[in-house]
Design a protein around this motif. Structure first.
Motif, PDB file in Angstrom:
ATOM      1  N   LEU A   1       0.846  -1.196   0.000  1.00 12.65           N
ATOM      2  CA  LEU A   1       0.000   0.000   0.000  1.00 12.65           C
ATOM      3  C   LEU A   1       0.879   1.242   0.000  1.00 12.65           C
ATOM      4  CD1 LEU A   1      -3.016   1.059   0.467  1.00 12.65           C
ATOM      5  CD2 LEU A   1      -2.294   1.324   2.840  1.00 12.65           C
ATOM      6  N   TRP A   2       0.702   2.065  -1.037  1.00 14.98           N
ATOM      7  CA  TRP A   2       1.430   3.325  -1.082  1.00 14.98           C
ATOM      8  C   TRP A   2       0.422   4.459  -0.891  1.00 14.98           C
ATOM      9  CZ3 TRP A   2       5.288   2.456  -5.782  1.00 14.98           C
ATOM     10  CH2 TRP A   2       6.214   1.473  -5.394  1.00 14.98           C
ATOM     11  N   ILE A   3       0.444   5.067   0.302  1.00 11.20           N
ATOM     12  CA  ILE A   3      -0.463   6.165   0.636  1.00 11.20           C
ATOM     13  C   ILE A   3       0.074   7.447  -0.009  1.00 11.20           C
ATOM     14  CG2 ILE A   3      -1.437   7.549   2.508  1.00 11.20           C
ATOM     15  CD1 ILE A   3      -1.159   5.055   4.331  1.00 11.20           C
ATOM     16  N   GLU A   4      -0.774   8.086  -0.813  1.00  7.17           N
ATOM     17  CA  GLU A   4      -0.302   9.194  -1.657  1.00  7.17           C
ATOM     18  C   GLU A   4       0.309  10.356  -0.860  1.00  7.17           C
ATOM     19  OE1 GLU A   4      -2.785   9.723  -5.068  1.00  7.17           O
ATOM     20  OE2 GLU A   4      -2.396  11.869  -5.136  1.00  7.17           O
ATOM     21  N   HIS A   5      -0.259  10.688   0.308  1.00  4.50           N
ATOM     22  CA  HIS A   5       0.255  11.822   1.093  1.00  4.50           C
ATOM     23  C   HIS A   5       1.362  11.429   2.068  1.00  4.50           C
ATOM     24  CE1 HIS A   5      -2.474  14.916  -0.279  1.00  4.50           C
ATOM     25  NE2 HIS A   5      -3.558  14.248   0.077  1.00  4.50           N
ATOM     26  N   ASP A   6       1.719  10.140   2.123  1.00  7.94           N
ATOM     27  CA  ASP A   6       2.666   9.707   3.157  1.00  7.94           C
ATOM     28  C   ASP A   6       4.117   9.992   2.771  1.00  7.94           C
ATOM     29  OD1 ASP A   6       3.610   8.509   5.533  1.00  7.94           O
ATOM     30  OD2 ASP A   6       3.952   6.626   4.461  1.00  7.94           O
ATOM     31  N   MET A   7       4.725  10.835   3.598  1.00  2.69           N
ATOM     32  CA  MET A   7       6.099  11.258   3.353  1.00  2.69           C
ATOM     33  C   MET A   7       7.058  10.076   3.385  1.00  2.69           C
ATOM     34  SD  MET A   7       7.584  14.625   5.214  1.00  2.69           S
ATOM     35  CE  MET A   7       6.501  15.883   4.583  1.00  2.69           C
ATOM     36  N   ALA A   8       6.927   9.215   4.382  1.00  3.98           N
ATOM     37  CA  ALA A   8       7.877   8.112   4.559  1.00  3.98           C
ATOM     38  C   ALA A   8       7.829   7.149   3.363  1.00  3.98           C
ATOM     39  CB  ALA A   8       7.572   7.361   5.851  1.00  3.98           C
ATOM     40  N   THR A   9       6.625   6.851   2.866  1.00  7.05           N
ATOM     41  CA  THR A   9       6.498   5.951   1.708  1.00  7.05           C
ATOM     42  C   THR A   9       7.275   6.500   0.525  1.00  7.05           C
ATOM     43  OG1 THR A   9       4.326   5.131   2.355  1.00  7.05           O
ATOM     44  CG2 THR A   9       4.855   5.012   0.019  1.00  7.05           C
ATOM     45  N   HIS A  10       7.060   7.792   0.240  1.00 13.58           N
ATOM     46  CA  HIS A  10       7.628   8.347  -0.989  1.00 13.58           C
ATOM     47  C   HIS A  10       9.088   8.760  -0.840  1.00 13.58           C
ATOM     48  CE1 HIS A  10       3.352   8.266  -1.946  1.00 13.58           C
ATOM     49  NE2 HIS A  10       3.784   8.037  -3.175  1.00 13.58           N
TER      50      HIS A  10
END
Ligand SMILES: [Zn+2]
Length: 289
Positions: free
Chosen positions: A269-278
């Motif tokens: 799951l890649w949450i669009e607003h999540d800083m850590a993911t991106h």
């Protein structure tokens, strides 16, 4: 009888035409040849800072990172392209001198189109366009994609084009979609290129026709681009729901369905607003595949 004097100018003309044709071909080649497996380009569209986690039913202490990143994605499939979301601040608001732009609590340092161009694409190259949803932090450059086929849920489109849509909307940024060629879904999924590798999925609740995108990537594996199904990763672990959902019950049901889908497919799951993911993912012109 040959008129030798006319040969030279004609030859010169032919060379001239040749170079014009050559330049045209080079121009066409600026768009990369289709890849053999799908690619995901990630564009950086700035940040939202100073958000109150209370809006999401959290205290400040319960959230690791209260700020958001704004992201948009280009999926390049062997059979075409899908742009998913379009940034938070329109390119037209950038001054062209590299200075950052702010709009309320949103800010950005880079417009979208130069990032697309660095990857070899311009909006007119795009086959399909989809929004996760109509909130203005996702629709900034939507009008640029009115030449693509717009994939949208009926409930979402109806909300967007009612007389006076209320809420977090900037109709001027998406109005051109009204006349776009449209793939209208009624709470349905759409297998965009017919091979199951890129599927736009209905995920209502946050808005009436919120959507997520499922990708099968050759090296990375299956991924679910979550849009705003979640904002903070802590929503996923606590089951808490933002205060401003269009339909909180629907959000709960959609999340349950998507969690089951991820379990079944093994999708990340890649949450669009999540800083850590991106922070951990390559940005265009690099890509994920
Ligand atoms: Zn958002």
């Amino acid at each position: 009888m040959t008129n030798r004097r006319s040969v030279l100018p004609i030859a010169a003309l032919m060379i001239g035409l040749g170079s014009i044709l050559g330049a045209a071909l080079l121009g066409a080649q600026a768009r990369p040849a289709p890849p053999t497996t799908p690619r995901l380009y990630i564009f950086e569209n700035g940040a939202i800072k100073g958000l109150d986690p209370k809006l999401f039913n959290f205290t400040r202490d319960e959230i690791k990172q209260p700020d958001f990143v704004n992201i948009s994605y280009l999926i390049v499939h062997p059979r075409g392209t899908l742009m998913f979301d379009s940034g938070a601040i329109p390119d037209s608001e950038f001054k062209g001198d590299g200075s950052p732009v702010t709009a309320g609590i949103m800010s950005a340092t880079k417009p979208l189109k130069p990032q697309m161009a660095a990857a070899g694409y311009k909006p007119s190259d795009i086959t399909y366009f989809a929004l996760s949803h109509y909130h203005s932090d996702h629709t900034a450059n939507a009008n640029e994609f009115a030449g693509a086929t717009w994939i949208v849920q009926k409930a979402e489109r109806d909300f967007m084009f009612q007389d006076k849509p209320q809420g977090i909307v900037q109709p001027a940024h998406y109005n051109a979609l009204k006349n776009a060629k449209t793939k209208l879904l009624d709470n349905g999924d759409f297998d965009v290129f017919g091979d199951g590798a890129v599927v736009v999925k209905s995920a209502p609740g946050h808005t009436p026709g919120h959507q997520v995108v499922f990708l099968k990537l050759a090296k990375t594996g299956p991924v679910l681009l979550a849009g705003d199904l979640y904002h903070y990763p802590e929503e996923r672990t606590t089951g808490r729901i933002p205060t401003f959902e269009f339909n909180a019950e629907q959000t709960r049901a959609t999340r349950q369905k998507m969690e089951a889908f991820m379990k079944q497919t093994g999708a990340k799951l890649w949450i669009e607003h999540d800083m850590a993911t991106h922070a951990g993912l390559p940005k265009a012109p690099a890509f994920v595949d």
